[in-house]
Scaffold this motif. Structure first.
Motif, PDB file in Angstrom:
ATOM      1  N   THR A 107      -0.314   8.769   7.711  1.00 50.64           N
ATOM      2  CA  THR A 107      -1.747   9.051   7.163  1.00 50.64           C
ATOM      3  C   THR A 107      -2.678   7.680   7.089  1.00 50.64           C
ATOM      4  OG1 THR A 107      -0.736  10.824   6.107  1.00 50.64           O
ATOM      5  CG2 THR A 107      -2.964  10.079   5.318  1.00 50.64           C
ATOM      6  N   ALA A 108      -1.876   6.758   6.581  1.00 54.95           N
ATOM      7  CA  ALA A 108      -2.300   5.258   6.488  1.00 54.95           C
ATOM      8  C   ALA A 108      -2.686   4.753   7.943  1.00 54.95           C
ATOM      9  CB  ALA A 108      -1.691   4.310   6.022  1.00 54.95           C
ATOM     10  N   ASP A 109      -2.059   4.855   9.053  1.00 55.18           N
ATOM     11  CA  ASP A 109      -2.524   4.798  10.509  1.00 55.18           C
ATOM     12  C   ASP A 109      -3.812   5.437  10.735  1.00 55.18           C
ATOM     13  OD1 ASP A 109      -0.294   3.015  10.734  1.00 55.18           O
ATOM     14  OD2 ASP A 109       1.027   4.565  11.780  1.00 55.18           O
ATOM     15  N   ARG A 160       0.447   5.958  -2.998  1.00 54.22           N
ATOM     16  CA  ARG A 160       1.323   5.517  -1.774  1.00 54.22           C
ATOM     17  C   ARG A 160       0.559   5.289  -0.604  1.00 54.22           C
ATOM     18  NH1 ARG A 160       5.707   9.173  -3.987  1.00 54.22           N
ATOM     19  NH2 ARG A 160       3.962  10.328  -3.526  1.00 54.22           N
ATOM     20  N   ILE A 161      -0.511   6.230  -0.399  1.00 55.28           N
ATOM     21  CA  ILE A 161      -1.418   6.006   0.930  1.00 55.28           C
ATOM     22  C   ILE A 161      -2.313   5.131   0.859  1.00 55.28           C
ATOM     23  CG2 ILE A 161      -2.867   7.091   2.571  1.00 55.28           C
ATOM     24  CD1 ILE A 161      -1.336  10.063   1.919  1.00 55.28           C
ATOM     25  N   GLY A 162      -3.052   5.226  -0.513  1.00 54.76           N
ATOM     26  CA  GLY A 162      -3.945   3.992  -0.628  1.00 54.76           C
ATOM     27  C   GLY A 162      -3.379   2.418  -0.581  1.00 54.76           C
ATOM     28  N   GLN A 163      -2.102   2.138  -1.039  1.00 55.40           N
ATOM     29  CA  GLN A 163      -1.316   1.042  -0.994  1.00 55.40           C
ATOM     30  C   GLN A 163      -1.278   0.675   0.700  1.00 55.40           C
ATOM     31  OE1 GLN A 163       1.714   0.593  -3.777  1.00 55.40           O
ATOM     32  NE2 GLN A 163       0.725   1.614  -5.313  1.00 55.40           N
ATOM     33  N   ALA A 164      -0.689   1.601   1.329  1.00 59.07           N
ATOM     34  CA  ALA A 164      -0.405   1.528   2.913  1.00 59.07           C
ATOM     35  C   ALA A 164      -1.638   1.261   3.621  1.00 59.07           C
ATOM     36  CB  ALA A 164       0.316   2.557   3.249  1.00 59.07           C
ATOM     37  N   VAL A 165      -2.807   1.790   3.036  1.00 59.80           N
ATOM     38  CA  VAL A 165      -3.975   1.389   4.011  1.00 59.80           C
ATOM     39  C   VAL A 165      -4.410   0.140   3.579  1.00 59.80           C
ATOM     40  CG1 VAL A 165      -6.455   1.715   3.854  1.00 59.80           C
ATOM     41  CG2 VAL A 165      -4.871   3.765   3.884  1.00 59.80           C
ATOM     42  N   ALA A 166      -3.920  -0.384   2.216  1.00 63.51           N
ATOM     43  CA  ALA A 166      -4.548  -1.548   1.704  1.00 63.51           C
ATOM     44  C   ALA A 166      -3.693  -2.784   2.749  1.00 63.51           C
ATOM     45  CB  ALA A 166      -4.244  -1.916   0.597  1.00 63.51           C
ATOM     46  N   ARG A 167      -2.378  -2.341   2.810  1.00 64.14           N
ATOM     47  CA  ARG A 167      -1.407  -3.266   3.577  1.00 64.14           C
ATOM     48  C   ARG A 167      -2.030  -3.485   5.095  1.00 64.14           C
ATOM     49  NH1 ARG A 167       2.627  -0.673   0.895  1.00 64.14           N
ATOM     50  NH2 ARG A 167       2.620  -1.935  -0.822  1.00 64.14           N
ATOM     51  N   ARG A 168      -2.270  -2.662   5.658  1.00 65.99           N
ATOM     52  CA  ARG A 168      -3.039  -2.592   7.156  1.00 65.99           C
ATOM     53  C   ARG A 168      -4.091  -3.343   7.197  1.00 65.99           C
ATOM     54  NH1 ARG A 168       0.373   1.187   6.645  1.00 65.99           N
ATOM     55  NH2 ARG A 168       1.297   2.222   8.726  1.00 65.99           N
ATOM     56  N   MET A 294      -5.480  15.194  11.355  1.00 63.90           N
ATOM     57  CA  MET A 294      -4.161  14.723  11.986  1.00 63.90           C
ATOM     58  C   MET A 294      -3.639  13.646  11.171  1.00 63.90           C
ATOM     59  SD  MET A 294      -6.351  14.377  15.549  1.00 63.90           S
ATOM     60  CE  MET A 294      -5.106  13.123  16.456  1.00 63.90           C
ATOM     61  N   GLY A 295      -3.635  13.342  10.016  1.00 67.94           N
ATOM     62  CA  GLY A 295      -3.140  12.482   9.322  1.00 67.94           C
ATOM     63  C   GLY A 295      -1.705  12.486   9.312  1.00 67.94           C
ATOM     64  N   SER A 296      -1.078  13.396   9.130  1.00 72.31           N
ATOM     65  CA  SER A 296       0.327  13.308   9.398  1.00 72.31           C
ATOM     66  C   SER A 296       0.929  13.885  10.477  1.00 72.31           C
ATOM     67  CB  SER A 296       1.144  14.098   7.895  1.00 72.31           C
ATOM     68  OG  SER A 296       0.663  15.589   8.373  1.00 72.31           O
ATOM     69  N   ALA A 297       0.145  14.030  11.690  1.00 78.60           N
ATOM     70  CA  ALA A 297       0.643  14.690  12.798  1.00 78.60           C
ATOM     71  C   ALA A 297       1.374  13.645  13.837  1.00 78.60           C
ATOM     72  CB  ALA A 297      -0.898  15.215  13.533  1.00 78.60           C
TER      73      ALA A 297
END
Ligand code: 8YV
Length: 331
Positions: A107-109, A160-168, A294-297
């Motif tokens: 989802t972060a991708d 979790r997802i917000g943090q993964a977005v921040a990392r990217r 398509m977030g988790s697709a």
């Protein structure tokens, strides 16, 4: 329980997941993948020990009222549980579970893809080539977008997802700002070099790109309301990969039409799966990029979601607390 539990799955799942379910449960699969009607959902909960729904099934109070005495669990194939009336289920002592953690990176991708796609006009450029098989040729002033590096990203919902977005986003040179019910722990905040904004309105005033990563709960319905969206600065972009209902879509459309917000990237929208005409128009004009949820697709993600569903069911029927139980107080 000596007999295998009757597990009714509302949609077609990846083959590996369905195979395992066949081995473990008395499972009813949906080979044709046709979404259940409300009546079919009611018939399913009347018969099953466990229902495995997805985001496309409204498990509302009426469906839960139709549950038979055997129904002990609703094991959602998905992270968000806004499709389920968790309070009504809990009152009936029906355990609700979800599948967190395994769709975070995917989802972060997709979020990052939209953060790139909208300011850099990826869809518009790709469409020229797709439609015409050629382009007018390179020009110093053609198809100009906006640079990401040096801009401010405001993340609404730093789970979790917000943090993964921040990392990217950090790797792309965006500075990280966030609004959340509470600040994240100090170590995470410093790892992400993230600035916490207690006031969402104030944060919106300063951001170049806003990414919505908060789950849809009663408290976050239209969190990005018409009033709040008006705080966004002219030329800024909104990206939403959580749930359509977190953003007041009519207000978003209006503000983009008026040029007060530059554009949006949406993996989710109100009224899924059908775009309302005003939003569709903005998509055709290239001001909004919309993806069909398509977030988790990914194959990997969907298999892991299925594995989580299986673990949750197995744990309950082995007499333990399922790892991903959702209670009304958590929402
Ligand atoms: C899922 C999602 O595909 O898990 C979620 O919350 O939004 C999606 O990525 C969907 O919910 C499956 O039910």
């Amino acid at each position: 329980m000596a007999d295998k539990p009757v597990v009714i799955v509302t949609r077609k799942l990846p083959e590996a997941v369905e195979q395992r379910m066949v081995e473990l449960f008395d499972v009813r699969l949906n080979a044709e993948d046709r979404p259940f009607t409300a009546d079919q959902l009611k018939a399913a909960v009347a018969e099953a020990d466990v229902l495995v729904p997805t985001v496309t099934d409204a498990i509302d109070a009426a469906v839960i009222a139709a549950a038979g005495p055997k129904l002990v669990m609703i094991a959602n194939f998905g992270n968000g549980v806004d499709n389920i009336d968790v309070s009504a289920a809990t009152e009936r002592r029906i355990v609700v579970t979800n599948t967190p953690g395994v769709l975070t990176e995917d989802t972060a991708d997709i979020t990052m893809a939209l953060i790139l796609a909208v300011p850099r006009r990826l869809m518009e450029g790709a469409k020229v080539m797709m439609d015409h098989g050629e382009w007018p040729g390179w020009s110093p002033t053609w198809m100009l977008g906006r640079r990401l590096a040096g801009k401010k990203l405001g993340i609404v919902g730093m789970g979790r997802i917000g943090q993964a977005v921040a990392r990217r986003a950090r790797v792309f040179g965006l500075s990280i700002n966030y609004h959340n019910r509470r600040p994240v722990d100090a170590a995470t905040e410093s790892e992400l070099a993230a600035t916490y904004w207690d006031s969402l309105e104030e944060m919106l005033t300063f951001m170049d790109i806003v990414s919505v990563n908060a789950p849809h709960t009663p408290a976050t319905y239209h969190l990005l309301s018409a009033e709040r969206l008006r705080f966004m600065q002219p030329g800024s972009y909104l990206v939403n990969t959580s749930r359509g209902s977190v953003v007041d879509q009519k207000a978003l459309i209006r503000l983009i039409e008026e040029g007060r917000i530059a554009g949006a990237g949406l993996d989710v929208f109100e009224g899924e799966p059908v775009l309302e005409p005003g939003l569709h128009k903005l998509v055709r004009e290239g001001r909004v990029v919309v993806l069909p949820h398509m977030g988790s697709a990914t194959i990997e993600g969907r298999i892991q979601m299925g594995e989580k569903v299986i673990i949750n069911i197995r744990t309950l029927f082995d007499g333990h607390r399922p790892p991903n139980r959702v209670l009304p107080g958590m929402l």
